[in-house]
Design a protein around this motif. Structure first.
Motif, short mmCIF file in Angstrom:
data_model
loop_
_atom_site.label_atom_id
_atom_site.label_comp_id
_atom_site.label_asym_id
_atom_site.label_seq_id
_atom_site.Cartn_x
_atom_site.Cartn_y
_atom_site.Cartn_z
N SER A 159 -31.78 -54.18 25.01
CA SER A 159 -32.23 -55.51 25.44
C SER A 159 -33.12 -56.15 24.39
O SER A 159 -33.04 -57.36 24.14
N PHE A 160 -33.98 -55.35 23.77
CA PHE A 160 -34.85 -55.86 22.71
C PHE A 160 -34.03 -56.40 21.54
O PHE A 160 -34.29 -57.50 21.04
N ALA A 161 -33.01 -55.65 21.13
CA ALA A 161 -32.16 -56.08 20.02
C ALA A 161 -31.39 -57.35 20.37
O ALA A 161 -31.35 -58.32 19.59
N LEU A 162 -30.77 -57.38 21.55
CA LEU A 162 -29.99 -58.55 21.95
C LEU A 162 -30.87 -59.77 22.15
O LEU A 162 -30.47 -60.91 21.85
N THR A 163 -32.10 -59.55 22.63
CA THR A 163 -33.00 -60.68 22.84
C THR A 163 -33.39 -61.33 21.52
O THR A 163 -33.37 -62.56 21.39
N GLY A 240 -29.07 -46.70 15.75
CA GLY A 240 -29.00 -47.31 14.43
C GLY A 240 -28.57 -48.76 14.50
O GLY A 240 -29.15 -49.63 13.83
N TRP A 241 -27.55 -49.04 15.33
CA TRP A 241 -27.11 -50.42 15.51
C TRP A 241 -28.22 -51.27 16.11
O TRP A 241 -28.44 -52.42 15.69
N CYS A 242 -28.93 -50.73 17.10
CA CYS A 242 -30.01 -51.48 17.74
C CYS A 242 -31.12 -51.80 16.74
O CYS A 242 -31.65 -52.92 16.71
N ALA A 243 -31.47 -50.82 15.90
CA ALA A 243 -32.50 -51.04 14.90
C ALA A 243 -32.07 -52.10 13.90
O ALA A 243 -32.86 -52.99 13.54
N ALA A 244 -30.82 -52.02 13.43
CA ALA A 244 -30.33 -52.98 12.44
C ALA A 244 -30.30 -54.39 13.01
O ALA A 244 -30.74 -55.36 12.35
N VAL A 245 -29.80 -54.53 14.24
CA VAL A 245 -29.72 -55.85 14.86
C VAL A 245 -31.13 -56.40 15.12
O VAL A 245 -31.39 -57.59 14.90
N SER A 246 -32.05 -55.55 15.56
CA SER A 246 -33.41 -55.99 15.84
C SER A 246 -34.09 -56.51 14.59
O SER A 246 -34.67 -57.61 14.58
N VAL A 247 -34.04 -55.75 13.51
CA VAL A 247 -34.72 -56.14 12.27
C VAL A 247 -34.10 -57.41 11.69
O VAL A 247 -34.80 -58.36 11.33
N ALA A 248 -32.75 -57.42 11.59
CA ALA A 248 -32.09 -58.59 11.01
C ALA A 248 -32.33 -59.84 11.85
O ALA A 248 -32.60 -60.92 11.31
N SER A 249 -32.27 -59.70 13.17
CA SER A 249 -32.46 -60.85 14.05
C SER A 249 -33.90 -61.34 14.02
O SER A 249 -34.15 -62.56 14.05
N TYR A 250 -34.85 -60.41 13.99
CA TYR A 250 -36.25 -60.81 13.91
C TYR A 250 -36.53 -61.60 12.63
O TYR A 250 -37.18 -62.65 12.67
N LEU A 251 -36.04 -61.10 11.51
CA LEU A 251 -36.27 -61.79 10.23
C LEU A 251 -35.60 -63.16 10.23
O LEU A 251 -36.16 -64.14 9.73
#
Length: 263
Positions: A159-163, A240-251
């Motif tokens: 949810s954090f990554a998708l948000t 790993g996918w969640c971490a990648a999506v979270s970091v890229a989306s946050y930036l």
């Protein structure tokens, strides 16, 4: 007051703002959670008996298919809630409230943090409601306390990554209308993975996509935790996918939010 304390205080205020919005407009949450429930009912009672016969299992038929699709439905629930976040962010960006926030002595990060944390509350509530409905329909997971805790942690991480992804999409969309449509593919990715049928039953080209897209390892990990089939193989890839999506989306979201308002 330190900068960190100031940022935390402003973020807490923005979270309260989002929670108040959800409390005042419960129809929004009901709409976001209603679609996954309707999909669950449709697939269980219309297709469940036929689809479950191909899965086998101890219970067979509709019961076996219900156990199989619940993880995919839960992921669809998280995606649906994240779609609501994109709409909420786009509404703030287009109606001028963010421009007003920019003129106030508040931490810039707090506006986006409020949306993210508020959406996480909404996602956890929605997943709990859908899980409750699934249990009423006959969903019987074999997870113990540790597995349930791990599954809840995975729901939070996903949810954090998708948000964060939909926060960025909401800012980039430019309008509420676009924001309501741009995240729509997230709702359908479970269909193109292992959410509703095993990937080895799909045609070759589609099977390749289903096996390597991000939602498949997430679904397999959640299914393994809930149904006791093991998640050791898929969990590292899912995280790993969640971490990648979270970091890229946050930036991406940070860059869009901090750009010149006149752009």
């Amino acid at each position: 007051m330190t900068t960190l304390t100031h940022a935390l205080g402003d973020s807490a205020t923005m979270v309260r703002r989002q929670v108040k919005h959800m409390w005042r407009y419960p129809s929004v949450t009901l709409m976001l959670v209603g679609m996954p429930i309707l999909m669950l009912l449709l697939f269980v009672y219309v297709f469940g008996d036929a689809m479950g016969a191909g899965l086998g299992g101890a219970s067979g038929g509709r019961a076996a298919y219900l156990d199989y699709i619940v993880p995919g439905i839960l992921l669809m629930t998280m995606a649906s809630t994240a779609q609501g976040t994109a709409i909420s962010v786009a509404m703030d960006m287009s109606e001028g409230i963010v421009a007003r926030f920019r003129t106030m002595a508040i931490a810039r990060v707090s506006v986006l943090t409020g949306h993210v944390v508020g959406s996480l509350f909404q996602a956890l509530f929605s997943v709990a409601v859908v899980t409750g409905v699934a249990l009423l329909l006959g969903f019987r997971p074999s997870a113990g306390p540790v597995e349930w805790l791990a599954a809840a942690g995975l729901v939070l991480v996903v949810s954090f990554a998708l948000t964060w992804l939909t926060v960025a999409l909401g800012i980039a969309s430019g309008s509420v209308e676009n924001a309501s449509n741009v995240p729509m593919p997230l709702m359908f990715l479970p269909f193109l993975g292992s959410g509703f049928v095993p990937t080895d039953t799909l045609p070759a080209g589609l099977r390749w996509f289903a096996e390597y897209q991000p939602f498949t390892p997430i679904i397999e990990t959640l299914r393994g935790l809930l149904m006791g089939t093991g998640a050791a193989d898929s969990a590292p890839l899912a995280l790993g996918w969640c971490a990648a999506v979270s970091v890229a989306s946050y930036l991406w979201a940070k860059k869009l939010y901090n750009r010149d308002p006149s752009v």
